[in-house]
Write a protein that holds these residues in place. Structure first.
Motif, PDB file in Angstrom:
ATOM      1  N   ALA A  86     -25.510  43.994 -44.541  1.00 46.85           N
ATOM      2  CA  ALA A  86     -25.394  45.241 -43.796  1.00 46.85           C
ATOM      3  C   ALA A  86     -24.807  44.930 -42.429  1.00 46.85           C
ATOM      4  CB  ALA A  86     -26.774  45.869 -43.634  1.00 46.85           C
ATOM      5  N   GLU A  87     -24.425  45.975 -41.716  1.00 55.37           N
ATOM      6  CA  GLU A  87     -24.022  45.802 -40.322  1.00 55.37           C
ATOM      7  C   GLU A  87     -25.075  46.433 -39.433  1.00 55.37           C
ATOM      8  OE1 GLU A  87     -20.570  47.463 -37.404  1.00 55.37           O
ATOM      9  OE2 GLU A  87     -19.888  46.310 -39.147  1.00 55.37           O
ATOM     10  N   TYR A  88     -25.696  45.612 -38.598  1.00 53.22           N
ATOM     11  CA  TYR A  88     -26.685  46.100 -37.640  1.00 53.22           C
ATOM     12  C   TYR A  88     -26.093  45.944 -36.239  1.00 53.22           C
ATOM     13  CZ  TYR A  88     -30.488  45.763 -41.154  1.00 53.22           C
ATOM     14  OH  TYR A  88     -31.303  45.904 -42.255  1.00 53.22           O
ATOM     15  N   ASN A  89     -25.818  47.055 -35.577  1.00 54.02           N
ATOM     16  CA  ASN A  89     -25.357  47.011 -34.180  1.00 54.02           C
ATOM     17  C   ASN A  89     -24.189  46.050 -33.988  1.00 54.02           C
ATOM     18  OD1 ASN A  89     -27.447  48.828 -33.300  1.00 54.02           O
ATOM     19  ND2 ASN A  89     -28.876  47.121 -33.538  1.00 54.02           N
ATOM     20  N   HIS A  90     -23.178  46.216 -34.823  1.00 48.48           N
ATOM     21  CA  HIS A  90     -21.931  45.442 -34.753  1.00 48.48           C
ATOM     22  C   HIS A  90     -22.087  43.987 -35.192  1.00 48.48           C
ATOM     23  CE1 HIS A  90     -19.113  48.131 -32.184  1.00 48.48           C
ATOM     24  NE2 HIS A  90     -20.037  48.870 -32.751  1.00 48.48           N
ATOM     25  N   SER A  91     -23.157  43.626 -35.894  1.00 47.90           N
ATOM     26  CA  SER A  91     -23.308  42.241 -36.306  1.00 47.90           C
ATOM     27  C   SER A  91     -24.122  42.164 -37.597  1.00 47.90           C
ATOM     28  CB  SER A  91     -23.968  41.423 -35.198  1.00 47.90           C
ATOM     29  OG  SER A  91     -23.883  40.036 -35.498  1.00 47.90           O
TER      30      SER A  91
END
Length: 199
Positions: A86-91
């Motif tokens: 997944a992508e969490y806050n651009h990372s």
């Protein structure tokens, strides 16, 4: 005939409400008809990894925590990796970064690809993950599978089946698998040659 590569399909999220198992199952189906790759699911939730708390990377000294050692042994079994992230806050997720940090020797000189999802297809998470992989001496392949935009809304928010977006992402999946196989064979041959040279 060349022995099939053993590739780990790593679930990079550990949240109870995670979406990762759904695209992972779809990815397993994409690889099932191939005779050059044996794709096996590896779930971070099964390892109860602590936050990295070793004196040093296992590149420099053995890890002390048995949970870290168990993780190292497991990923060391494979010729390469595909990570569902997944992508969490651009990372990437914190769990995935911690899993990367818990090993070094076992990751090195093997290919890695990504199946990512998020508003922009998880592209920013993959960007960071590729830099981490290079530092761990892995070979990030060029192709990846990105579930973004209306496809992301369909399968994540509306919970439509992966078959809804299959035609959009299947070509990228096969390209990524082809690249994993090419680099997997190349790096496996090189690792075996290195092992023979040190005997």
């Amino acid at each position: 005939m060349t022995k099939p590569l053993k590739i780990a399909l790593i679930l990079g999220s550990t949240r109870d409400a995670r979406f990762a198992p759904i695209p992972a199952e779809w990815m397993l189906e994409q690889a099932a008809s191939r005779d050059d790759i044996d794709l096996e699911l590896v779930d971070l939730k099964d390892f109860d990894l602590p936050l990295f708390n070793e004196k040093a990377s296992n590149a420099w000294m053995p890890s002390g925590d048995p949970r870290a050692v168990a993780w190292q042994k497991r990923i060391g079994e494979f010729d390469g990796y595909i990570v569902v992230t997944a992508e969490y806050n651009h990372s990437i997720t914190g769990a995935l970064k911690n899993a990367f940090d818990q090993a070094y020797v076992e990751w090195a000189h093997k290919p890695i690809g990504f199946l990512a999802y998020g508003g922009v297809g998880g592209a920013r998470a993959v960007e960071h993950a590729r830099m981490i992989a290079v530092e761990l001496q892995m070979v990030p392949v060029h192709a990846g599978v990105h579930i973004g935009g209306s496809d992301y809304v369909s399968v994540v928010h509306q919970r439509q089946p992966m078959s809804t977006i299959h035609d959009h992402i299947a070509p990228s999946a096969q390209t990524m698998l082809n690249e994993i196989v090419w680099w997997g064979n190349a790096t496996r041959n090189a690792r075996e040659a290195d092992a023979r040279a040190t005997q």
